[in-house]
Write a protein that holds these residues in place. Structure first.
Motif, PDB file in Angstrom:
ATOM      1  N   ALA A 190       0.846  -1.193   0.000  1.00  0.00           N
ATOM      2  CA  ALA A 190       0.000   0.000   0.000  1.00  0.00           C
ATOM      3  C   ALA A 190       0.876   1.236   0.000  1.00  0.00           C
ATOM      4  CB  ALA A 190      -0.911   0.009   1.226  1.00  0.00           C
ATOM      5  N   THR A 191       0.373   2.306  -0.594  1.00  0.00           N
ATOM      6  CA  THR A 191       1.107   3.568  -0.631  1.00  0.00           C
ATOM      7  C   THR A 191       0.228   4.698  -0.104  1.00  0.00           C
ATOM      8  OG1 THR A 191       0.382   4.057  -2.896  1.00  0.00           O
ATOM      9  CG2 THR A 191       2.476   2.862  -2.634  1.00  0.00           C
ATOM     10  N   SER A 192       0.871   5.788   0.262  1.00  0.00           N
ATOM     11  CA  SER A 192       0.127   6.987   0.658  1.00  0.00           C
ATOM     12  C   SER A 192       0.949   8.214   0.306  1.00  0.00           C
ATOM     13  CB  SER A 192      -0.177   6.977   2.166  1.00  0.00           C
ATOM     14  OG  SER A 192       1.011   7.023   2.925  1.00  0.00           O
ATOM     15  N   PHE A 193       0.254   9.269  -0.103  1.00  0.00           N
ATOM     16  CA  PHE A 193       0.895  10.520  -0.473  1.00  0.00           C
ATOM     17  C   PHE A 193       0.166  11.671   0.202  1.00  0.00           C
ATOM     18  CE2 PHE A 193       1.713   7.515  -3.871  1.00  0.00           C
ATOM     19  CZ  PHE A 193       3.083   7.677  -4.102  1.00  0.00           C
ATOM     20  N   GLU A 194       0.812  12.275   1.178  1.00  0.00           N
ATOM     21  CA  GLU A 194       0.262  13.434   1.891  1.00  0.00           C
ATOM     22  C   GLU A 194      -1.134  13.177   2.454  1.00  0.00           C
ATOM     23  OE1 GLU A 194       2.262  17.350   0.176  1.00  0.00           O
ATOM     24  OE2 GLU A 194       0.938  16.427  -1.316  1.00  0.00           O
ATOM     25  N   ALA A 211       4.612   7.377   1.936  1.00  0.00           N
ATOM     26  CA  ALA A 211       4.982   6.116   2.581  1.00  0.00           C
ATOM     27  C   ALA A 211       4.533   4.929   1.738  1.00  0.00           C
ATOM     28  CB  ALA A 211       4.374   6.025   3.980  1.00  0.00           C
ATOM     29  N   ILE A 212       5.229   3.819   1.930  1.00  0.00           N
ATOM     30  CA  ILE A 212       4.842   2.540   1.337  1.00  0.00           C
ATOM     31  C   ILE A 212       4.923   1.495   2.437  1.00  0.00           C
ATOM     32  CG2 ILE A 212       7.230   2.154   0.524  1.00  0.00           C
ATOM     33  CD1 ILE A 212       5.984   0.479  -1.759  1.00  0.00           C
ATOM     34  N   SER A 271       8.999   5.527   5.001  1.00  0.00           N
ATOM     35  CA  SER A 271       8.427   6.853   4.822  1.00  0.00           C
ATOM     36  C   SER A 271       9.518   7.895   4.616  1.00  0.00           C
ATOM     37  CB  SER A 271       7.573   7.235   6.036  1.00  0.00           C
ATOM     38  OG  SER A 271       8.351   7.222   7.223  1.00  0.00           O
ATOM     39  N   GLY A 272       9.134   8.986   3.948  1.00  0.00           N
ATOM     40  CA  GLY A 272      10.082  10.051   3.668  1.00  0.00           C
ATOM     41  C   GLY A 272       9.420  11.174   2.906  1.00  0.00           C
ATOM     42  N   PRO A 273      10.192  12.166   2.501  1.00  0.00           N
ATOM     43  CA  PRO A 273       9.640  13.299   1.746  1.00  0.00           C
ATOM     44  C   PRO A 273       9.081  12.854   0.399  1.00  0.00           C
ATOM     45  CG  PRO A 273      11.818  13.813   2.593  1.00  0.00           C
ATOM     46  CD  PRO A 273      11.626  12.350   2.785  1.00  0.00           C
ATOM     47  N   ILE A 274       8.021  13.500  -0.030  1.00  0.00           N
ATOM     48  CA  ILE A 274       7.331  13.107  -1.256  1.00  0.00           C
ATOM     49  C   ILE A 274       8.194  13.308  -2.503  1.00  0.00           C
ATOM     50  CG2 ILE A 274       6.247  15.351  -1.732  1.00  0.00           C
ATOM     51  CD1 ILE A 274       3.638  13.770  -2.277  1.00  0.00           C
ATOM     52  N   ASN A 275       9.161  14.225  -2.426  1.00  0.00           N
ATOM     53  CA  ASN A 275      10.024  14.447  -3.587  1.00  0.00           C
ATOM     54  C   ASN A 275      11.024  13.308  -3.794  1.00  0.00           C
ATOM     55  OD1 ASN A 275      11.389  15.323  -1.206  1.00  0.00           O
ATOM     56  ND2 ASN A 275      12.896  16.359  -2.476  1.00  0.00           N
ATOM     57  N   ARG A 276      11.292  12.535  -2.729  1.00  0.00           N
ATOM     58  CA  ARG A 276      12.185  11.379  -2.870  1.00  0.00           C
ATOM     59  C   ARG A 276      11.393  10.087  -3.046  1.00  0.00           C
ATOM     60  NH1 ARG A 276      15.544  13.312   1.567  1.00  0.00           N
ATOM     61  NH2 ARG A 276      14.719  11.628   2.871  1.00  0.00           N
ATOM     62  N   LEU A 277      10.320   9.959  -2.263  1.00  0.00           N
ATOM     63  CA  LEU A 277       9.509   8.745  -2.358  1.00  0.00           C
ATOM     64  C   LEU A 277       8.408   8.942  -3.392  1.00  0.00           C
ATOM     65  CD1 LEU A 277       9.089   7.329   1.256  1.00  0.00           C
ATOM     66  CD2 LEU A 277      10.469   6.452  -0.606  1.00  0.00           C
ATOM     67  N   MET A 299       8.901   3.999  -5.205  1.00  0.00           N
ATOM     68  CA  MET A 299       8.250   3.032  -4.324  1.00  0.00           C
ATOM     69  C   MET A 299       8.109   1.679  -4.995  1.00  0.00           C
ATOM     70  SD  MET A 299       5.238   5.135  -2.402  1.00  0.00           S
ATOM     71  CE  MET A 299       5.559   6.467  -1.254  1.00  0.00           C
ATOM     72  N   LYS A 300       7.700   1.687  -6.258  1.00  0.00           N
ATOM     73  CA  LYS A 300       7.527   0.427  -6.967  1.00  0.00           C
ATOM     74  C   LYS A 300       8.847  -0.322  -7.099  1.00  0.00           C
ATOM     75  CE  LYS A 300       3.340   1.507  -9.576  1.00  0.00           C
ATOM     76  NZ  LYS A 300       2.710   1.680 -10.917  1.00  0.00           N
ATOM     77  N   GLU A 301       9.936   0.414  -7.200  1.00  0.00           N
ATOM     78  CA  GLU A 301      11.254  -0.219  -7.240  1.00  0.00           C
ATOM     79  C   GLU A 301      11.597  -0.879  -5.900  1.00  0.00           C
ATOM     80  OE1 GLU A 301      13.950   2.877  -8.280  1.00  0.00           O
ATOM     81  OE2 GLU A 301      13.268   3.031 -10.365  1.00  0.00           O
ATOM     82  N   MET A 302      11.022  -0.343  -4.815  1.00  0.00           N
ATOM     83  CA  MET A 302      11.288  -0.877  -3.474  1.00  0.00           C
ATOM     84  C   MET A 302      10.490  -2.140  -3.159  1.00  0.00           C
ATOM     85  SD  MET A 302      11.232   2.516  -1.081  1.00  0.00           S
ATOM     86  CE  MET A 302      12.471   3.799  -1.166  1.00  0.00           C
ATOM     87  N   VAL A 303       9.381  -2.344  -3.863  1.00  0.00           N
ATOM     88  CA  VAL A 303       8.445  -3.419  -3.511  1.00  0.00           C
ATOM     89  C   VAL A 303       9.117  -4.786  -3.346  1.00  0.00           C
ATOM     90  CG1 VAL A 303       6.460  -4.752  -4.306  1.00  0.00           C
ATOM     91  CG2 VAL A 303       6.395  -2.266  -4.394  1.00  0.00           C
TER      92      VAL A 303
END
Length: 251
Positions: free
Chosen positions: A190-194, A202-203, A221-227, A232-236
């Motif tokens: 699952a993901t979330s943005f702001e 976060a993922i 979790s981290g800043p939206i400009n990095r995550l 995120m999909k690369e992290m899965v």
């Protein structure tokens, strides 16, 4: 025997108030008598008596210079028993640190408690700008990547009950949320943005124990400009493999 019900009720009320005082320190290191009384909406004379008892029992320490209170060593004695051999917060910390070193972002573990999620462990990222993730923080199940994971993998009856209550509390669209949770189960993350905090993303993936029971949500979790979504999909695959290895260590 007369008066016993009233005495029992008074004793229970004192316990509740004492616990309310201790809960004031979830997000504060030190508090004054006035600050505590204001937080729990009680007269200062009542709070003073309770503080004195908690101090005598070692649950609070009073700084004579500032006249402020902080948690006492008795709390740490109790918490040490919580950190048992099968406690995920302790058991999975090494893997969380390795994941942080690999991804550079803040890593957290969450569990569900009623209609909220609690961060039971965190390892802050090594970036100059990073998410600060205090252990013990409570957040609603209506928002956030880890909240979705904790809901998605609940049994059907529990999930229905939780969603109904979340609709009442936070006004979520139950039907849309159900569809989202099904998609999360299909994808395994699952993901979330702001959703809860401006500028944060976060993922999260589920951690199952050796019996196949959901024990926690693992989150990055981290800043939206990095995550970004692409990042995120690369992290899965990494997150799923880490969660799988973690689950093998938890009964």
């Amino acid at each position: 025997m007369e008066g016993q019900p009233s005495e029992k009720k008074s004793t229970v009320r004192a316990v509740e108030r004492s616990l309310d005082i201790l809960m004031c320190f979830v997000d504060e290191t030190e508090l004054s008598l006035t600050e505590i009384a204001k937080r729990i909406a009680l007269h200062k004379s009542t709070v003073f008596r309770l503080l004195h008892t908690l101090e005598q029992k070692g649950f609070l320490i009073r700084n004579p210079e500032t006249e402020k209170y902080r948690l006492g060593y008795r709390i740490w004695e109790l918490s040490s028993n919580l950190m048992g051999l099968n406690d995920p917060a302790t058991l999975l910390l090494p893997e969380m640190e390795q994941l942080r070193d690999l991804l550079g972002e803040t890593i957290s573990l969450y569990v569900r408690d009623g209609y909220e999620r609690i961060r039971i462990q965190s390892v802050e990222g090594n970036q100059s700008i990073r998410r600060v993730a205090p252990i013990g923080a409570r957040m609603p199940l209506s928002v956030g990547a880890s909240s979705k994971i904790l809901l998605a993998y609940e049994d059907l009856i529990t999930k229905e009950s939780l969603l109904k209550q979340l609709e009442t509390l936070y006004g979520i669209n139950t039907n849309l949320f159900k569809q989202l949770l099904e998609k999360i189960k299909q994808n395994g993350y699952a993901t979330s943005f702001e959703e809860r905090e401006t500028g944060a993303a976060a993922i999260s993936v589920p951690i199952f124990n050796r019996s196949g029971k959901l024990v926690a949500a693992l989150s990055v979790s981290g800043p939206i400009n990095r995550l970004t979504l692409t990042k995120m999909k690369e992290m899965v695959p990494i997150l799923k493999e880490t969660a799988l290895n973690m689950g093998k260590k938890v009964r």
